[in-house]
Design a protein around this motif. Structure first.
Motif, PDB file in Angstrom:
ATOM      1  N   THR A 183     -83.630 -88.993   1.877  1.00  0.00           N
ATOM      2  CA  THR A 183     -82.450 -89.824   1.617  1.00  0.00           C
ATOM      3  C   THR A 183     -81.193 -89.141   2.149  1.00  0.00           C
ATOM      4  OG1 THR A 183     -82.102 -88.766  -0.509  1.00  0.00           O
ATOM      5  CG2 THR A 183     -83.531 -90.723  -0.481  1.00  0.00           C
ATOM      6  N   PRO A 184     -80.094 -89.879   2.255  1.00  0.00           N
ATOM      7  CA  PRO A 184     -78.826 -89.248   2.649  1.00  0.00           C
ATOM      8  C   PRO A 184     -78.427 -88.113   1.695  1.00  0.00           C
ATOM      9  CG  PRO A 184     -78.627 -91.623   2.806  1.00  0.00           C
ATOM     10  CD  PRO A 184     -79.953 -91.338   2.159  1.00  0.00           C
ATOM     11  N   VAL A 230     -86.533 -89.173  10.124  1.00  0.00           N
ATOM     12  CA  VAL A 230     -85.162 -89.277   9.600  1.00  0.00           C
ATOM     13  C   VAL A 230     -84.291 -88.168  10.195  1.00  0.00           C
ATOM     14  CG1 VAL A 230     -83.734 -89.110   7.516  1.00  0.00           C
ATOM     15  CG2 VAL A 230     -85.856 -90.432   7.485  1.00  0.00           C
ATOM     16  N   PHE A 231     -84.827 -86.957  10.284  1.00  0.00           N
ATOM     17  CA  PHE A 231     -84.069 -85.850  10.864  1.00  0.00           C
ATOM     18  C   PHE A 231     -83.774 -86.117  12.345  1.00  0.00           C
ATOM     19  CE2 PHE A 231     -86.088 -83.765   7.219  1.00  0.00           C
ATOM     20  CZ  PHE A 231     -84.973 -83.180   6.638  1.00  0.00           C
ATOM     21  N   HIS A 232     -84.749 -86.696  13.049  1.00  0.00           N
ATOM     22  CA  HIS A 232     -84.533 -87.027  14.461  1.00  0.00           C
ATOM     23  C   HIS A 232     -83.455 -88.099  14.607  1.00  0.00           C
ATOM     24  CE1 HIS A 232     -87.582 -84.750  16.648  1.00  0.00           C
ATOM     25  NE2 HIS A 232     -88.355 -84.913  15.592  1.00  0.00           N
ATOM     26  N   LEU A 233     -83.545 -89.142  13.803  1.00  0.00           N
ATOM     27  CA  LEU A 233     -82.592 -90.252  13.912  1.00  0.00           C
ATOM     28  C   LEU A 233     -81.171 -89.841  13.565  1.00  0.00           C
ATOM     29  CD1 LEU A 233     -84.743 -93.139  12.420  1.00  0.00           C
ATOM     30  CD2 LEU A 233     -84.103 -92.800  14.813  1.00  0.00           C
ATOM     31  N   THR A 234     -81.022 -88.898  12.654  1.00  0.00           N
ATOM     32  CA  THR A 234     -79.682 -88.456  12.259  1.00  0.00           C
ATOM     33  C   THR A 234     -79.146 -87.355  13.160  1.00  0.00           C
ATOM     34  OG1 THR A 234     -80.639 -86.886  10.694  1.00  0.00           O
ATOM     35  CG2 THR A 234     -80.008 -89.069   9.836  1.00  0.00           C
ATOM     36  N   GLY A 235     -79.983 -86.825  14.036  1.00  0.00           N
ATOM     37  CA  GLY A 235     -79.545 -85.756  14.924  1.00  0.00           C
ATOM     38  C   GLY A 235     -79.562 -84.388  14.276  1.00  0.00           C
ATOM     39  N   LEU A 236     -80.143 -84.266  13.102  1.00  0.00           N
ATOM     40  CA  LEU A 236     -80.165 -82.983  12.400  1.00  0.00           C
ATOM     41  C   LEU A 236     -81.402 -82.155  12.704  1.00  0.00           C
ATOM     42  CD1 LEU A 236     -78.783 -84.109   8.939  1.00  0.00           C
ATOM     43  CD2 LEU A 236     -77.602 -82.843  10.740  1.00  0.00           C
ATOM     44  N   LEU A 253     -80.311 -85.033   2.712  1.00  0.00           N
ATOM     45  CA  LEU A 253     -79.720 -84.444   3.914  1.00  0.00           C
ATOM     46  C   LEU A 253     -78.478 -83.626   3.571  1.00  0.00           C
ATOM     47  CD1 LEU A 253     -80.055 -87.441   6.399  1.00  0.00           C
ATOM     48  CD2 LEU A 253     -81.461 -85.371   6.318  1.00  0.00           C
ATOM     49  N   ARG A 254     -77.634 -84.164   2.686  1.00  0.00           N
ATOM     50  CA  ARG A 254     -76.441 -83.419   2.263  1.00  0.00           C
ATOM     51  C   ARG A 254     -76.813 -82.131   1.545  1.00  0.00           C
ATOM     52  NH1 ARG A 254     -74.156 -88.567   1.157  1.00  0.00           N
ATOM     53  NH2 ARG A 254     -74.800 -88.448  -1.002  1.00  0.00           N
TER      54      ARG A 254
END
Length: 166
Positions: free
Chosen positions: A64-65, A96-102, A68-69
């Motif tokens: 979830t967001p 999710v990590f790929h899509l967010t660029g993290l 990530l935070r």
């Protein structure tokens, strides 16, 4: 208090040197209701045993967001000069990590050994997957056959004419 003193240690006593590797589990599905508790649990695990390399093992299929935070803030809690890495075993979580660029910022991999290798700059390849075999040097026999007499483009180095479309 110097930056090497531990908060619970008597004054003047320095903290032990950071360990090389710490693997911290992150099992909680972080949402707005439990974000503070999930972050406190991860922070306690990271601060209890300082390490130069901290691998957070995400065992949830959903990231979830809030998660990530939490992971981004946990990166600030590693030992001085330390790095946070993430091992996410489920493909949906890694996506999710790929899509967010993290994926690069958090050094995301599928396994703990992969996350450690990713941080060292080594290849992150699943051990059971065969690596494509790429020759280190081009074979001289193939190179001369490709070149042929007159060089790679025939006589005088001219390009072959392009086909014309009518």
């Amino acid at each position: 208090m110097s930056c090497t003193d531990t908060p619970g240690a008597p004054p003047g006593r320095t903290a032990p040197p950071p360990a090389a590797l710490l693997v911290a589990p992150f099992d909680a599905l972080a949402d707005p209701d439990n974000e503070a508790a999930a972050e406190a649990a991860l922070r306690e695990a990271v601060e209890r045993r300082p390490a130069r390399t901290v691998v957070v093992r995400v065992r949830s299929r959903v990231v979830t967001p809030q998660a990530l935070r939490i992971l981004l803030r946990a990166g600030n809690r590693t030992a001085p000069g330390g790095v946070l890495r993430v091992a996410a075993e489920y493909p949906a979580a890694r996506r999710v990590f790929h899509l967010t660029g993290l994926v690069r910022a958090l050094h995301v991999a599928a396994t703990v050994p992969g996350a450690v290798r990713r941080g060292r700059g080594g290849p992150v390849v699943h051990p059971s997957r065969a690596r494509p075999r790429v020759p280190a040097r081009r074979s001289p026999a193939l190179a001369s056959a490709w070149r042929g007499p007159g060089g790679p483009r025939g006589a005088h180095g001219a390009r072959p004419p392009r086909p014309r479309h009518h």
